[in-house]
Motif scaffolding. Structure first.
Motif, short mmCIF file in Angstrom:
data_model
loop_
_atom_site.label_atom_id
_atom_site.label_comp_id
_atom_site.label_asym_id
_atom_site.label_seq_id
_atom_site.Cartn_x
_atom_site.Cartn_y
_atom_site.Cartn_z
N ASN A 145 0.91 -1.01 0.11
CA ASN A 145 -0.08 0.02 0.07
C ASN A 145 0.58 0.92 0.21
O ASN A 145 0.34 1.91 0.78
N ILE A 146 1.42 1.83 -1.08
CA ILE A 146 2.70 2.49 -0.80
C ILE A 146 2.16 3.03 -2.03
O ILE A 146 2.82 2.48 -3.43
N GLU B 202 16.72 3.60 0.85
CA GLU B 202 17.79 3.21 1.46
C GLU B 202 17.50 1.74 2.47
O GLU B 202 18.37 1.75 2.56
N LEU B 203 16.41 1.87 2.13
CA LEU B 203 15.76 0.72 3.19
C LEU B 203 15.85 -0.46 2.22
O LEU B 203 16.76 -1.81 2.81
N TYR B 204 16.21 -0.28 1.06
CA TYR B 204 15.79 -1.45 0.34
C TYR B 204 17.59 -1.52 0.12
O TYR B 204 17.63 -3.43 0.40
N SER B 205 18.19 -1.09 0.64
CA SER B 205 20.16 -1.68 0.02
C SER B 205 19.62 -2.27 1.27
O SER B 205 21.39 -2.72 1.84
N GLU B 206 19.29 -2.01 3.06
CA GLU B 206 19.41 -3.04 4.22
C GLU B 206 18.43 -3.88 3.69
O GLU B 206 19.30 -5.41 4.60
N MET B 207 18.02 -4.73 2.64
CA MET B 207 17.71 -5.77 2.67
C MET B 207 18.31 -6.45 2.43
O MET B 207 19.39 -7.14 2.06
N THR C 216 9.58 -14.75 4.89
CA THR C 216 10.00 -14.11 5.63
C THR C 216 11.19 -13.01 5.54
O THR C 216 11.69 -12.19 5.79
N TRP C 217 11.82 -13.07 3.80
CA TRP C 217 11.42 -11.91 3.17
C TRP C 217 10.99 -11.00 3.23
O TRP C 217 11.26 -9.61 3.74
N PHE C 218 9.90 -10.85 2.90
CA PHE C 218 8.57 -9.88 2.52
C PHE C 218 8.10 -9.53 3.64
O PHE C 218 7.78 -8.22 3.94
N GLU C 219 8.06 -10.56 4.96
CA GLU C 219 7.69 -9.42 6.08
C GLU C 219 8.88 -8.41 6.94
O GLU C 219 7.72 -8.15 7.37
N LEU C 220 10.42 -9.10 7.00
CA LEU C 220 10.77 -7.94 7.39
C LEU C 220 10.89 -6.63 5.92
O LEU C 220 10.65 -5.78 6.94
N PHE C 221 10.69 -6.47 5.52
CA PHE C 221 10.49 -5.80 4.47
C PHE C 221 9.42 -4.60 5.05
O PHE C 221 9.27 -3.99 4.94
N LYS C 222 8.62 -5.25 4.56
CA LYS C 222 6.69 -4.68 5.55
C LYS C 222 7.36 -4.19 6.74
O LYS C 222 6.69 -2.61 7.06
N THR D 296 10.15 2.46 8.59
CA THR D 296 10.40 3.52 8.25
C THR D 296 9.59 4.68 8.05
O THR D 296 10.01 5.99 7.90
N LEU D 297 8.65 4.22 7.33
CA LEU D 297 7.55 5.51 7.11
C LEU D 297 6.67 6.09 8.10
O LEU D 297 6.40 6.59 7.65
N GLY D 298 6.33 5.05 9.27
CA GLY D 298 5.80 6.16 9.99
C GLY D 298 4.45 5.31 9.94
O GLY D 298 3.24 6.18 10.35
N LEU D 299 3.88 4.33 8.59
CA LEU D 299 2.74 3.90 8.03
C LEU D 299 3.12 2.65 8.37
O LEU D 299 3.77 1.94 8.60
N GLU D 300 1.40 1.70 8.60
CA GLU D 300 1.30 0.91 8.51
C GLU D 300 1.31 0.28 7.52
O GLU D 300 0.26 0.65 6.44
N ILE D 301 2.32 -0.58 6.72
CA ILE D 301 2.58 -1.22 5.48
C ILE D 301 1.95 -2.65 5.47
O ILE D 301 3.03 -2.93 5.97
N GLY D 302 1.29 -2.70 4.31
CA GLY D 302 1.16 -4.46 3.85
C GLY D 302 0.32 -4.44 3.22
O GLY D 302 0.82 -3.29 2.02
N GLU D 303 -0.30 -5.36 2.55
CA GLU D 303 -1.12 -5.53 1.18
C GLU D 303 -2.67 -4.63 0.65
O GLU D 303 -3.16 -4.94 2.18
#
Length: 104
Positions: free
Chosen positions: A9-10, A24-29, A74-80, A86-93
């Motif tokens: 939901n971005i 910046e987050l991308y590079s930390e994953m 595991t990867w996708f849950e970590l990203f969310k 990072t964004l201060g918003l609830e990120i999900g599908e």
């Protein structure tokens, strides 16, 4: 390997500072490979059969992945989780009821 396609939901119209924070987050994953032709990629190097990439679509931030289900989950849950912090918003599908935050 399994194929995965998921949206978050971005919204594509999010302001530049949101995209800067996400870059910046991308590079930390785990598995970060960098931007290839402007598209963020993970794991797509050194004959690794796994791949993740993301694109900005009208349906939200879209991820495409080729990897085992458990590793993807595991990867996708970590990203969310990290994106939410990072964004201060609830990120999900959106399919799971997560609404877009539209900036005006």
């Amino acid at each position: 390997m399994e194929i995965h396609n998921h949206n978050l939901n971005i919204h594509y119209s999010s302001p530049e500072d949101i995209w800067d924070k996400l870059a910046e987050l991308y590079s930390e994953m785990p598995g970060w490979s960098g931007f290839i032709d402007g598209i963020p990629h993970w794991y797509a190097q050194d004959n690794d059969k796994r791949i993740i990439n993301a694109s900005v679509e009208p349906s939200g931030l879209q991820f495409y992945a080729e990897m085992q289900q458990e590793e993807w989950n595991t990867w996708f849950e970590l990203f969310k989780t990290k994106a939410s912090a990072t964004l201060g918003l609830e990120i999900g599908e959106p399919e799971d009821g997560f609404e877009f935050h539209i900036y005006s």
